[in-house]
Design an enzyme around this catalytic site. Sequence first.
Site, PDB file in Angstrom:
ATOM      1  N   HIS A 157       0.836  -1.206   0.000  1.00  0.00           N
ATOM      2  CA  HIS A 157       0.000   0.000   0.000  1.00  0.00           C
ATOM      3  C   HIS A 157       0.861   1.242   0.000  1.00  0.00           C
ATOM      4  O   HIS A 157       2.037   1.225   0.361  1.00  0.00           O
ATOM      5  CB  HIS A 157      -0.978  -0.010   1.190  1.00  0.00           C
ATOM      6  N   CYS A 158       0.232   2.337  -0.449  1.00  0.00           N
ATOM      7  CA  CYS A 158       0.865   3.659  -0.416  1.00  0.00           C
ATOM      8  C   CYS A 158      -0.218   4.649   0.011  1.00  0.00           C
ATOM      9  O   CYS A 158      -1.126   4.270   0.752  1.00  0.00           O
ATOM     10  CB  CYS A 158       1.467   4.009  -1.779  1.00  0.00           C
ATOM     11  N   LYS A 159      -0.129   5.878  -0.419  1.00  0.00           N
ATOM     12  CA  LYS A 159      -1.126   6.872  -0.004  1.00  0.00           C
ATOM     13  C   LYS A 159      -2.474   6.629  -0.680  1.00  0.00           C
ATOM     14  O   LYS A 159      -3.507   6.611  -0.030  1.00  0.00           O
ATOM     15  CB  LYS A 159      -0.616   8.284  -0.312  1.00  0.00           C
ATOM     16  N   GLY A 205      -2.712   4.391  -3.845  1.00  0.00           N
ATOM     17  CA  GLY A 205      -2.741   3.179  -4.662  1.00  0.00           C
ATOM     18  C   GLY A 205      -1.831   3.176  -5.879  1.00  0.00           C
ATOM     19  O   GLY A 205      -1.615   2.127  -6.482  1.00  0.00           O
ATOM     20  N   MET A 239      -3.695   4.201   1.782  1.00  0.00           N
ATOM     21  CA  MET A 239      -3.890   4.620   3.173  1.00  0.00           C
ATOM     22  C   MET A 239      -5.117   5.521   3.310  1.00  0.00           C
ATOM     23  O   MET A 239      -5.831   5.466   4.306  1.00  0.00           O
ATOM     24  CB  MET A 239      -2.625   5.345   3.666  1.00  0.00           C
TER      25      MET A 239
END
Length: 99
Positions: A64-66, A68, A93
Amino acid sequence: MADITAPELKQRLQAGETPTIIDVRETWENEESRIDGSQNIPLGSLPDKLDELEELKDQEIIVHCKSGGRSASAKAFLTQQGFTNVRNLLGGMQGYQQS
């Protein structure tokens, strides 16, 4: 492997599951907010960490990141390196915090 939604991940974590979760955001982003049990490996550092992840090649890994985007790149990269069960957290996130 199909990607995973934030509600699905939250449900699994609440049920006591401990999937491998890799946060590919920058360290400062991870320090602001994180998913319990996740490990932070910024996207740019991922190639250098492949040896450490080798034992997970056939296990589920959730990236995951901020939002996608970076994690989609991480999923593509890991899949190219022979990882067979990489899932992207849809919405990243932001989606996780809103669900």
